[in-house]
Motif scaffolding. Sequence first.
Motif, PDB file in Angstrom:
ATOM      1  N   ARG A 187      51.035  28.156  53.425  1.00 51.07           N
ATOM      2  CA  ARG A 187      49.745  27.597  53.808  1.00 51.07           C
ATOM      3  C   ARG A 187      49.433  26.376  52.924  1.00 51.07           C
ATOM      4  NH1 ARG A 187      44.694  31.513  53.512  1.00 51.07           N
ATOM      5  NH2 ARG A 187      45.958  32.553  55.111  1.00 51.07           N
ATOM      6  N   THR A 188      48.947  25.313  53.577  1.00 51.01           N
ATOM      7  CA  THR A 188      48.599  24.093  52.851  1.00 51.01           C
ATOM      8  C   THR A 188      47.203  24.247  52.267  1.00 51.01           C
ATOM      9  OG1 THR A 188      49.936  22.810  54.382  1.00 51.01           O
ATOM     10  CG2 THR A 188      48.337  21.597  53.030  1.00 51.01           C
ATOM     11  N   PRO A 189      47.048  24.084  50.949  1.00 53.38           N
ATOM     12  CA  PRO A 189      45.702  24.253  50.376  1.00 53.38           C
ATOM     13  C   PRO A 189      44.780  23.124  50.799  1.00 53.38           C
ATOM     14  CG  PRO A 189      47.259  23.478  48.718  1.00 53.38           C
ATOM     15  CD  PRO A 189      48.069  23.787  49.939  1.00 53.38           C
ATOM     16  N   ARG A 190      43.497  23.441  50.886  1.00 49.44           N
ATOM     17  CA  ARG A 190      42.528  22.435  51.285  1.00 49.44           C
ATOM     18  C   ARG A 190      42.342  21.419  50.160  1.00 49.44           C
ATOM     19  NH1 ARG A 190      39.464  26.901  49.877  1.00 49.44           N
ATOM     20  NH2 ARG A 190      37.811  26.532  48.325  1.00 49.44           N
ATOM     21  N   GLU A 191      41.773  20.306  50.538  1.00 51.02           N
ATOM     22  CA  GLU A 191      41.623  19.220  49.577  1.00 51.02           C
ATOM     23  C   GLU A 191      40.567  19.582  48.527  1.00 51.02           C
ATOM     24  OE1 GLU A 191      40.569  14.414  49.589  1.00 51.02           O
ATOM     25  OE2 GLU A 191      40.574  15.581  51.447  1.00 51.02           O
ATOM     26  N   GLY A 192      40.887  19.373  47.278  1.00 53.87           N
ATOM     27  CA  GLY A 192      39.970  19.659  46.190  1.00 53.87           C
ATOM     28  C   GLY A 192      39.999  21.091  45.690  1.00 53.87           C
ATOM     29  N   ALA A 193      40.772  21.969  46.325  1.00 52.37           N
ATOM     30  CA  ALA A 193      40.824  23.366  45.894  1.00 52.37           C
ATOM     31  C   ALA A 193      41.707  23.476  44.657  1.00 52.37           C
ATOM     32  CB  ALA A 193      41.366  24.248  47.021  1.00 52.37           C
ATOM     33  N   PRO A 194      41.338  24.315  43.690  1.00 52.10           N
ATOM     34  CA  PRO A 194      42.172  24.478  42.494  1.00 52.10           C
ATOM     35  C   PRO A 194      43.512  25.108  42.854  1.00 52.10           C
ATOM     36  CG  PRO A 194      40.473  26.158  42.553  1.00 52.10           C
ATOM     37  CD  PRO A 194      40.171  25.197  43.679  1.00 52.10           C
ATOM     38  N   VAL A 195      44.461  24.850  42.022  1.00 52.54           N
ATOM     39  CA  VAL A 195      45.790  25.393  42.254  1.00 52.54           C
ATOM     40  C   VAL A 195      45.758  26.892  42.021  1.00 52.54           C
ATOM     41  CG1 VAL A 195      48.206  25.291  41.563  1.00 52.54           C
ATOM     42  CG2 VAL A 195      46.793  23.223  41.547  1.00 52.54           C
ATOM     43  N   ARG A 196      46.282  27.630  42.954  1.00 55.62           N
ATOM     44  CA  ARG A 196      46.285  29.081  42.855  1.00 55.62           C
ATOM     45  C   ARG A 196      47.485  29.522  42.027  1.00 55.62           C
ATOM     46  NH1 ARG A 196      45.796  33.263  47.972  1.00 55.62           N
ATOM     47  NH2 ARG A 196      45.397  35.149  46.749  1.00 55.62           N
ATOM     48  N   ARG A 197      47.237  30.351  41.066  1.00 56.16           N
ATOM     49  CA  ARG A 197      48.327  30.831  40.231  1.00 56.16           C
ATOM     50  C   ARG A 197      48.160  32.335  40.002  1.00 56.16           C
ATOM     51  NH1 ARG A 197      47.168  31.352  34.681  1.00 56.16           N
ATOM     52  NH2 ARG A 197      45.040  30.809  34.095  1.00 56.16           N
ATOM     53  N   THR A 198      49.196  32.901  39.528  1.00 53.85           N
ATOM     54  CA  THR A 198      49.210  34.348  39.305  1.00 53.85           C
ATOM     55  C   THR A 198      48.689  34.657  37.912  1.00 53.85           C
ATOM     56  OG1 THR A 198      51.136  34.495  40.744  1.00 53.85           O
ATOM     57  CG2 THR A 198      50.652  36.407  39.354  1.00 53.85           C
ATOM     58  N   ARG A 199      47.757  35.592  37.839  1.00 51.89           N
ATOM     59  CA  ARG A 199      47.186  35.995  36.563  1.00 51.89           C
ATOM     60  C   ARG A 199      47.319  37.504  36.431  1.00 51.89           C
ATOM     61  NH1 ARG A 199      43.815  32.168  34.210  1.00 51.89           N
ATOM     62  NH2 ARG A 199      42.798  33.809  32.996  1.00 51.89           N
ATOM     63  N   SER A 200      47.556  37.935  35.208  1.00 51.81           N
ATOM     64  CA  SER A 200      47.652  39.363  34.958  1.00 51.81           C
ATOM     65  C   SER A 200      46.269  39.944  34.694  1.00 51.81           C
ATOM     66  CB  SER A 200      48.585  39.630  33.766  1.00 51.81           C
ATOM     67  OG  SER A 200      48.028  39.045  32.597  1.00 51.81           O
ATOM     68  N   VAL A 201      46.192  41.241  34.566  1.00 56.10           N
ATOM     69  CA  VAL A 201      44.913  41.896  34.317  1.00 56.10           C
ATOM     70  C   VAL A 201      44.401  41.562  32.921  1.00 56.10           C
ATOM     71  CG1 VAL A 201      43.770  44.138  34.181  1.00 56.10           C
ATOM     72  CG2 VAL A 201      45.520  43.747  35.909  1.00 56.10           C
ATOM     73  N   ALA A 202      45.295  41.438  31.972  1.00 64.69           N
ATOM     74  CA  ALA A 202      44.864  41.143  30.608  1.00 64.69           C
ATOM     75  C   ALA A 202      44.292  39.733  30.484  1.00 64.69           C
ATOM     76  CB  ALA A 202      46.041  41.311  29.643  1.00 64.69           C
ATOM     77  N   GLU A 203      44.755  38.829  31.306  1.00 64.00           N
ATOM     78  CA  GLU A 203      44.253  37.453  31.232  1.00 64.00           C
ATOM     79  C   GLU A 203      42.890  37.293  31.883  1.00 64.00           C
ATOM     80  OE1 GLU A 203      48.639  35.255  31.359  1.00 64.00           O
ATOM     81  OE2 GLU A 203      47.302  35.236  33.073  1.00 64.00           O
ATOM     82  N   GLY A 204      42.512  38.229  32.765  1.00 66.71           N
ATOM     83  CA  GLY A 204      41.223  38.119  33.428  1.00 66.71           C
ATOM     84  C   GLY A 204      41.297  37.194  34.633  1.00 66.71           C
ATOM     85  N   SER A 205      40.118  36.935  35.214  1.00 66.93           N
ATOM     86  CA  SER A 205      40.067  36.066  36.381  1.00 66.93           C
ATOM     87  C   SER A 205      40.098  34.601  35.968  1.00 66.93           C
ATOM     88  CB  SER A 205      38.797  36.359  37.188  1.00 66.93           C
ATOM     89  OG  SER A 205      37.651  36.080  36.410  1.00 66.93           O
ATOM     90  N   ALA A 206      40.230  33.739  36.979  1.00 67.80           N
ATOM     91  CA  ALA A 206      40.311  32.309  36.694  1.00 67.80           C
ATOM     92  C   ALA A 206      38.990  31.745  36.195  1.00 67.80           C
ATOM     93  CB  ALA A 206      40.745  31.569  37.960  1.00 67.80           C
ATOM     94  N   THR A 207      37.871  32.434  36.479  1.00 70.92           N
ATOM     95  CA  THR A 207      36.563  31.933  36.035  1.00 70.92           C
ATOM     96  C   THR A 207      36.285  32.262  34.578  1.00 70.92           C
ATOM     97  OG1 THR A 207      35.531  33.969  36.819  1.00 70.92           O
ATOM     98  CG2 THR A 207      35.621  32.118  38.358  1.00 70.92           C
ATOM     99  N   GLN A 208      37.066  33.117  33.979  1.00 66.29           N
ATOM    100  CA  GLN A 208      36.853  33.481  32.585  1.00 66.29           C
ATOM    101  C   GLN A 208      37.592  32.485  31.692  1.00 66.29           C
ATOM    102  OE1 GLN A 208      38.178  37.494  32.303  1.00 66.29           O
ATOM    103  NE2 GLN A 208      36.370  38.358  33.319  1.00 66.29           N
ATOM    104  N   VAL A 209      36.889  31.395  31.365  1.00 63.04           N
ATOM    105  CA  VAL A 209      37.503  30.340  30.546  1.00 63.04           C
ATOM    106  C   VAL A 209      37.473  30.776  29.089  1.00 63.04           C
ATOM    107  CG1 VAL A 209      37.398  27.902  29.917  1.00 63.04           C
ATOM    108  CG2 VAL A 209      36.698  28.645  32.203  1.00 63.04           C
ATOM    109  N   PRO A 210      38.565  30.708  28.360  1.00 63.29           N
ATOM    110  CA  PRO A 210      38.551  31.119  26.954  1.00 63.29           C
ATOM    111  C   PRO A 210      37.712  30.174  26.121  1.00 63.29           C
ATOM    112  CG  PRO A 210      40.650  30.112  27.534  1.00 63.29           C
ATOM    113  CD  PRO A 210      39.900  30.273  28.819  1.00 63.29           C
ATOM    114  N   ALA A 211      36.996  30.706  25.121  1.00 71.16           N
ATOM    115  CA  ALA A 211      36.133  29.895  24.260  1.00 71.16           C
ATOM    116  C   ALA A 211      36.971  29.072  23.291  1.00 71.16           C
ATOM    117  CB  ALA A 211      35.180  30.803  23.482  1.00 71.16           C
TER     118      ALA A 211
END
Length: 358
Positions: A215-239
């Motif tokens: 599937r072609t991602p829409r314009e302006g959408a962030p790149v989707r990547r695989t994250r583990s449970v320990a890393e948390g979601s993509a919205t949890q930016v590390p301080a």
Amino acid sequence: MNLYDSLPDAAPTVFGAEAVGSYAYEVLTVDVPVGSWISSLEIARDKLGCTYFDWLSAVDEPGTGFQVCAHVVSLENRRVRRLLLRTTVPHAAASLPSAVAVYAGAEWHERETFEMFGVTFTDHPHLVPLLLPENFEGHPLRKDFVLAARVAKAWPGAKEPGEAHDPDAPRRRQMLPPGVPDPNDWGPLKGQLPPAPTRPARTPRAAGGAGAPARTPREGAPVRRTRSVAEGSATQVPAAEGDAPARPVRRSRSVADGSASQAGPPAPTTGAGAEAAPAAPPVGPSGDAPWHDPKPAFDQPAPAATPAPPPAADGPPPAPADEPAREKTPDKKPDRKPDTAPGSESTPGPTPDNGGDE
């Protein structure tokens, strides 16, 4: 010995070379070919003494045919001997000679078997339906008989969307239960309904094919990547470093240490003017669990230690310190009057009776 007692081993001798006998669940069973059906019933009646006809029915065996069974009983000498005769007819040509000439009671049983399974009994005097109403289609006890509950009669009540009494109400494509055919293919409305709308074909990607394009991602959408449970979601930016204080190192605490919030008093300040503070008692267990620190109900003072006397020069050794000194108690003598000397009389004191002053 009765001929019945030689079965099932003597089944080929009694019923023919193709007969197979078996004994299970206290029932003697003999399987015979279709051509020997009537002759086997006559042998059971005449030679084995099975003059009592019990029942006749069939079993639908998918891939094999209809297995017609006749259960007859011998009552000689007040002893019950049962025999189950079986034969198999194919589904394509379900036909068998009638046993009414041998057992008259088989007439109704053959009518029921013809109605429920569709097995035709030739030479039957009156082979007509027995239980089902007129104009009934199909044979209910066959394995290929469809379940017509939702086809012949609508389901009462609005249990699903689209099954309301209003015909103009929005409805979805109804799902048919297993075994229920399309009402347009079977039932009273056969051929009278429009064909059901077909579902659109699924694309290779929707079907999950191996060669489906990504599937072609829409314009302006962030790149989707695989994250583990320990890393948390993509919205949890590390301080960033320095923004938040470092978390203290987590350590293990036992029950006797108490919780982390039960901290001891601060250490005394060392200096010239600092006063010596008493040592802080060790941190005990939590007060929420009194059984961890049991105490007596009443405080009892400890017994005072008795000092040992100095040892005497020639006296016996002193008693041990742990044993209290025993005090000697003078022996008590019984109260009695002192003895007087013989010949002497005691002079009583002055009393009012002998002239004394009152």
